[in-house]
Design a protein around this motif. Structure first.
Motif, PDB file in Angstrom:
ATOM      1  N   ASN A 110       0.929  -1.152  -0.001  1.00 31.95           N
ATOM      2  CA  ASN A 110       0.068  -0.050  -0.068  1.00 31.95           C
ATOM      3  C   ASN A 110       1.053   1.382  -0.136  1.00 31.95           C
ATOM      4  O   ASN A 110       1.777   1.257   0.602  1.00 31.95           O
ATOM      5  CB  ASN A 110      -0.778  -0.061   1.256  1.00 31.95           C
ATOM      6  N   LYS A 111       0.472   2.137  -0.597  1.00 31.39           N
ATOM      7  CA  LYS A 111       1.380   3.507  -0.914  1.00 31.39           C
ATOM      8  C   LYS A 111       1.367   4.217   0.405  1.00 31.39           C
ATOM      9  O   LYS A 111       2.199   5.000   0.719  1.00 31.39           O
ATOM     10  CB  LYS A 111       0.990   4.211  -2.050  1.00 31.39           C
ATOM     11  N   ALA A 112       0.147   4.244   1.188  1.00 33.46           N
ATOM     12  CA  ALA A 112       0.261   5.026   2.360  1.00 33.46           C
ATOM     13  C   ALA A 112       0.899   4.301   3.435  1.00 33.46           C
ATOM     14  O   ALA A 112       0.857   2.924   3.591  1.00 33.46           O
ATOM     15  CB  ALA A 112      -1.354   4.893   2.770  1.00 33.46           C
ATOM     16  N   ILE A 113       1.667   5.014   4.210  1.00 31.64           N
ATOM     17  CA  ILE A 113       2.776   4.457   5.083  1.00 31.64           C
ATOM     18  C   ILE A 113       2.268   5.016   6.492  1.00 31.64           C
ATOM     19  O   ILE A 113       1.930   6.200   6.811  1.00 31.64           O
ATOM     20  CB  ILE A 113       4.078   4.950   5.048  1.00 31.64           C
ATOM     21  N   GLN A 114       2.002   3.961   7.401  1.00 28.56           N
ATOM     22  CA  GLN A 114       1.900   4.475   8.953  1.00 28.56           C
ATOM     23  C   GLN A 114       2.929   4.864   9.436  1.00 28.56           C
ATOM     24  O   GLN A 114       3.891   4.322   9.909  1.00 28.56           O
ATOM     25  CB  GLN A 114       1.417   3.024   9.848  1.00 28.56           C
ATOM     26  N   LYS A 115       2.905   6.545   9.688  1.00 28.21           N
ATOM     27  CA  LYS A 115       3.980   7.015  10.203  1.00 28.21           C
ATOM     28  C   LYS A 115       3.929   7.232  11.591  1.00 28.21           C
ATOM     29  O   LYS A 115       3.411   8.126  12.220  1.00 28.21           O
ATOM     30  CB  LYS A 115       4.361   8.400   9.630  1.00 28.21           C
ATOM     31  N   ASP A 116       4.166   6.179  12.504  1.00 28.40           N
ATOM     32  CA  ASP A 116       4.312   6.296  13.876  1.00 28.40           C
ATOM     33  C   ASP A 116       5.979   6.281  14.481  1.00 28.40           C
ATOM     34  O   ASP A 116       6.799   6.414  13.631  1.00 28.40           O
ATOM     35  CB  ASP A 116       3.693   4.877  14.421  1.00 28.40           C
ATOM     36  N   ILE A 117       6.134   6.373  15.759  1.00 27.31           N
ATOM     37  CA  ILE A 117       7.457   6.197  16.287  1.00 27.31           C
ATOM     38  C   ILE A 117       8.178   5.205  15.711  1.00 27.31           C
ATOM     39  O   ILE A 117       9.508   5.351  15.591  1.00 27.31           O
ATOM     40  CB  ILE A 117       7.390   6.117  17.895  1.00 27.31           C
ATOM     41  N   TRP A 118       7.686   4.170  15.687  1.00 24.13           N
ATOM     42  CA  TRP A 118       8.492   2.975  15.016  1.00 24.13           C
ATOM     43  C   TRP A 118       9.049   3.324  13.574  1.00 24.13           C
ATOM     44  O   TRP A 118      10.253   2.527  13.332  1.00 24.13           O
ATOM     45  CB  TRP A 118       7.623   1.677  15.112  1.00 24.13           C
ATOM     46  N   TYR A 119       8.258   3.730  12.768  1.00 22.32           N
ATOM     47  CA  TYR A 119       8.452   4.096  11.381  1.00 22.32           C
ATOM     48  C   TYR A 119       9.913   5.122  11.390  1.00 22.32           C
ATOM     49  O   TYR A 119      10.764   4.996  10.924  1.00 22.32           O
ATOM     50  CB  TYR A 119       7.575   4.979  10.826  1.00 22.32           C
ATOM     51  N   TYR A 120       9.744   6.318  12.265  1.00 25.09           N
ATOM     52  CA  TYR A 120      10.770   7.163  12.492  1.00 25.09           C
ATOM     53  C   TYR A 120      12.049   6.576  13.227  1.00 25.09           C
ATOM     54  O   TYR A 120      13.127   6.892  12.623  1.00 25.09           O
ATOM     55  CB  TYR A 120      10.449   8.475  13.347  1.00 25.09           C
ATOM     56  N   CYS A 121      11.737   5.553  14.082  1.00 25.18           N
ATOM     57  CA  CYS A 121      13.061   4.966  14.576  1.00 25.18           C
ATOM     58  C   CYS A 121      13.763   4.051  13.465  1.00 25.18           C
ATOM     59  O   CYS A 121      14.906   4.131  13.563  1.00 25.18           O
ATOM     60  CB  CYS A 121      12.619   4.144  15.623  1.00 25.18           C
ATOM     61  N   ALA A 122      12.997   3.323  12.875  1.00 19.15           N
ATOM     62  CA  ALA A 122      13.639   2.729  11.693  1.00 19.15           C
ATOM     63  C   ALA A 122      14.257   3.225  10.598  1.00 19.15           C
ATOM     64  O   ALA A 122      15.375   2.954  10.045  1.00 19.15           O
ATOM     65  CB  ALA A 122      12.366   1.663  11.125  1.00 19.15           C
ATOM     66  N   LYS A 123      13.653   4.426  10.159  1.00 16.49           N
ATOM     67  CA  LYS A 123      14.450   5.485   9.320  1.00 16.49           C
ATOM     68  C   LYS A 123      15.616   5.910   9.881  1.00 16.49           C
ATOM     69  O   LYS A 123      16.526   6.252   9.035  1.00 16.49           O
ATOM     70  CB  LYS A 123      13.328   6.699   8.954  1.00 16.49           C
ATOM     71  N   LEU A 124      15.661   6.219  11.191  1.00 18.71           N
ATOM     72  CA  LEU A 124      16.821   6.715  11.757  1.00 18.71           C
ATOM     73  C   LEU A 124      17.918   5.715  11.750  1.00 18.71           C
ATOM     74  O   LEU A 124      19.079   5.939  11.249  1.00 18.71           O
ATOM     75  CB  LEU A 124      16.487   7.099  13.084  1.00 18.71           C
ATOM     76  N   HIS A 125      17.457   4.418  11.916  1.00 19.76           N
ATOM     77  CA  HIS A 125      18.392   3.206  11.974  1.00 19.76           C
ATOM     78  C   HIS A 125      19.070   3.350  10.536  1.00 19.76           C
ATOM     79  O   HIS A 125      20.099   2.985  10.459  1.00 19.76           O
ATOM     80  CB  HIS A 125      17.504   1.957  12.140  1.00 19.76           C
ATOM     81  N   SER A 126      18.175   3.176   9.386  1.00 15.00           N
ATOM     82  CA  SER A 126      18.609   3.177   8.071  1.00 15.00           C
ATOM     83  C   SER A 126      19.608   4.283   7.799  1.00 15.00           C
ATOM     84  O   SER A 126      20.690   3.884   7.069  1.00 15.00           O
ATOM     85  CB  SER A 126      17.332   3.332   7.106  1.00 15.00           C
ATOM     86  N   ARG A 127      19.163   5.347   8.065  1.00 16.14           N
ATOM     87  CA  ARG A 127      20.221   6.376   7.986  1.00 16.14           C
ATOM     88  C   ARG A 127      21.569   6.176   8.443  1.00 16.14           C
ATOM     89  O   ARG A 127      22.662   6.532   7.863  1.00 16.14           O
ATOM     90  CB  ARG A 127      19.585   7.802   8.362  1.00 16.14           C
ATOM     91  N   ILE A 128      21.491   5.876   9.794  1.00 17.64           N
ATOM     92  CA  ILE A 128      22.948   5.560  10.460  1.00 17.64           C
ATOM     93  C   ILE A 128      23.634   4.461   9.531  1.00 17.64           C
ATOM     94  O   ILE A 128      24.650   4.602   9.293  1.00 17.64           O
ATOM     95  CB  ILE A 128      22.462   5.131  11.841  1.00 17.64           C
ATOM     96  N   ILE A 129      23.063   3.362   9.402  1.00 20.55           N
ATOM     97  CA  ILE A 129      23.659   2.136   8.677  1.00 20.55           C
ATOM     98  C   ILE A 129      24.175   2.701   7.412  1.00 20.55           C
ATOM     99  O   ILE A 129      25.392   2.270   6.993  1.00 20.55           O
ATOM    100  CB  ILE A 129      22.571   1.037   8.844  1.00 20.55           C
ATOM    101  N   SER A 130      23.372   3.368   6.679  1.00 19.28           N
ATOM    102  CA  SER A 130      23.885   3.773   5.431  1.00 19.28           C
ATOM    103  C   SER A 130      25.067   4.962   5.381  1.00 19.28           C
ATOM    104  O   SER A 130      25.882   4.541   4.560  1.00 19.28           O
ATOM    105  CB  SER A 130      22.590   4.660   4.664  1.00 19.28           C
TER     106      SER A 130
END
Length: 561
Positions: A83-103
């Motif tokens: 689904n194109k709609a993404i549920q943007k909760d605290i877990w989403y932002y944590c995962a995004k932060l994680h991905s950015r750090i690893i990248s």
């Protein structure tokens, strides 16, 4: 082989449902574009978690049930509709932060082996660490280092406290310090992905910081209990989590037992003071958690105290440097000189851990330790500590009672072991393995020569306090407690005169089972793990026609008589 996620079910076949499942997405050459917060749609089957296939092994289905996960789904990337709609909760932002750090870390040419350990130390991601490194940490008694928990959060709290030391302890200054500590701990929890172990530790240390701010040092145990209550209020299932149990028991014994151990010796040299304090903290935590560790893991790292003394200085530096590196990695790729320093410090830590772990003789494995022993030894440790703190005659009586309890635990275990008799057909992939047990004596029947360290047999021996077994080559006919057992393998050798109670099919035997059942009339048919899946389907149908129970060890696990 798969990327694994915890999925929250919304609907099944258009009807609303709720619950947690593990989603296994098969890895292939293409990139996985799934992110935390995606809503996906797949046509698949919910597969119930299967219990352990052999006796006394780790029960993964029970482990998942304690996390309220009762099923798994398996799929390929091409089968998933996102689904194109993404549920943007605290877990989403944590995962995004994680991905950015690893990248950003990957762009800095961080050595892969050391980077995997760094991600475990700071972010709690252990999945990419090699099995050899994990084994080294286990054997040296330093597994807790790889799990982001109380040790790491404690380091951060100490570091923040040290940095804020120049601020005066006025009413405003003290409140500012508390606010900085709580914000720093919450920030670390977010950076490390809000994993249960980190959340648990952050709540625990936040309460300790609040208790310290309110000058309630005498009520530190109350603070600990309140943090336990608060966590269990939101996640009652944490009570069954091994990490939760070990974290709180270790911290309780450090607070309760360490001051007693510390007073045994009063060194004057600063280096000796550091070594002695590290030793007493390590011993207090190890003594407190010893019964649980033996009960769950059945092994004891004899050099745990050496490990903790030598790694603490390096680990202190790694934690501070790691936090700095991760904070920089949120915004950009860290400078090369910082990466090199951080990388070399992790390399040094791994080297030290490997040196301790390589002394095999100090790793005591395969320790039989059951529930009786767990309660008896826990009672003894608590009674002894209470007596040492404030000696009295009544408390000494409790110590003697606890010693008698330990003896009774061994006596009950011995009685249970000697009165037990059972025959087990194991689930072995390329071998047939049957054990016959009468009391403490175990007789093994096997088709091939048994490997020296068969994991299935070792688990059974340790779990049932049995000595090394006698091994024999498997026969076609066995007898156990008035039960006649016929074993047919690929040679298809059997006598039609034998009327067995139990028929065991092995080695993908190409027999005509319909005809065989008509002649032999067994009460049950068992197919072990050496048979192919395809032939077992035919056997299952043949048994259904004759109304005879069919037990596949691949499907249902071991068979116990």
């Amino acid at each position: 082989y798969s990327d694994r996620y915890i999925g929250l079910i919304k609907t099944i076949s258009g009807r609303p449902y709720s619950g947690k499942v593990i989603v296994n997405v098969q890895k292939d050459s293409s990139k996985n574009h799934l992110i935390i917060g995606n809503s996906i749609k797949i046509q698949t089957v919910l597969q119930q978690n299967k219990p352990s296939k052999n006796p006394n092994q780790f029960d993964y289905s029970r482990y998942l049930a304690n996390k309220q996960i009762y099923a798994q789904v398996y799929c390929q990337k091409k089968e998933i509709l996102v689904n194109k709609a993404i549920q943007k909760d605290i877990w989403y932002y944590c995962a995004k932060l994680h991905s950015r750090i690893i990248s950003n870390l990957e762009k800095s040419n961080f050595n892969q082996a050391e980077m995997n350990v760094a991600l475990a130390l700071i972010l709690g991601q252990q999945q990419e660490i090699s099995q050899d490194i994990i084994q080294d940490y286990q054997y040296s008694g330093a597994t807790h280092v790889l799990s982001v928990s109380g040790l790491h959060v404690g380091f951060i709290m100490l570091f923040i406290t040290f940095v804020l030391k120049p601020i005066p302890n006025t009413k405003k200054g003290s409140f500012f310090k508390l606010a900085c500590i709580l914000i720093s701990l919450a920030g670390f929890a977010v950076i490390s992905g809000l994993s249960p172990s980190v959340l648990r530790s952050v709540v625990m240390f936040s309460f300790l910081a609040i208790g310290n701010h309110l000058r309630r040092n005498g009520n530190i145990y109350h603070t600990l209990l309140v943090s336990i209550l608060l966590i269990l209020l939101f996640e009652p299932y944490f009570l069954f989590d091994v990490g939760f149990q070990l974290s709180y028991i270790a911290l309780f014994f450090i607070l309760w037992l360490q001051p007693i151990l510390k007073d045994i010796y009063n060194p004057k040299n600063k280096l000796t003071v550091y070594i002695w304090e590290a030793l007493t903290v390590s011993f207090a935590a190890q003594i407190g958690t010893l019964p649980l560790c033996l009960y769950y893991f059945h092994q004891f790292p004899g050099l745990f105290f050496v490990t903790n003394i030598i790694i603490l200085p390096v680990l202190s530096f790694i934690m501070i440097a790691g936090i700095v590196v991760m904070i920089i990695a949120i915004f950009t790729s860290p400078p090369l000189f910082i990466i090199i320093i951080f990388e070399k410090s992790i390399y040094l830590l791994n080297l030290m851990i490997h040196a301790v772990a390589s002394v095999d003789s100090f790793v005591i494995q395969n320790i039989s330790f059951n529930l009786y022993h767990l309660w008896a030894f826990s009672f003894f440790i608590i009674a002894t500590t209470v007596w040492i703190k404030k000696p009295s005659f009544n408390k000494l009586l409790f110590v003697f009672v606890s010693i008698i309890t330990i003896q009774l635990a061994f006596i009950f275990t011995k009685i249970e072991t000697e009165n037990e008799g059972e025959l087990i057909v194991y689930n072995e992939k390329n071998n047939t393995l049957i054990s016959e047990r009468l009391g403490r004596n175990l007789l093994l029947f096997t088709r091939d020569t048994l490997r020296e360290n068969n994991r299935n047999i070792n688990s059974y021996l340790v779990g049932n306090s049995i000595s090394l077994p006698t091994t024999k080559e498997i026969k076609n006919v066995l007898y156990f407690k008035k039960n006649k057992i016929l074993i047919i393998d690929s040679t298809k050798t059997y006598s039609e005169k034998i009327k067995p109670d139990i028929l065991i099919l092995t080695q993908t035997s190409k027999v005509n089972l319909d005809r065989l059942l008509q002649i032999l009339h067994p009460k049950i048919v068992i197919a072990d793990g050496s048979n192919s899946n395809s032939i077992q389907k035919y056997w299952k149908n043949s048994c259904l026609k004759k109304n005879i129970p069919f037990h596949s060890t691949k499907e249902k696990g071991y068979y116990r008589l």
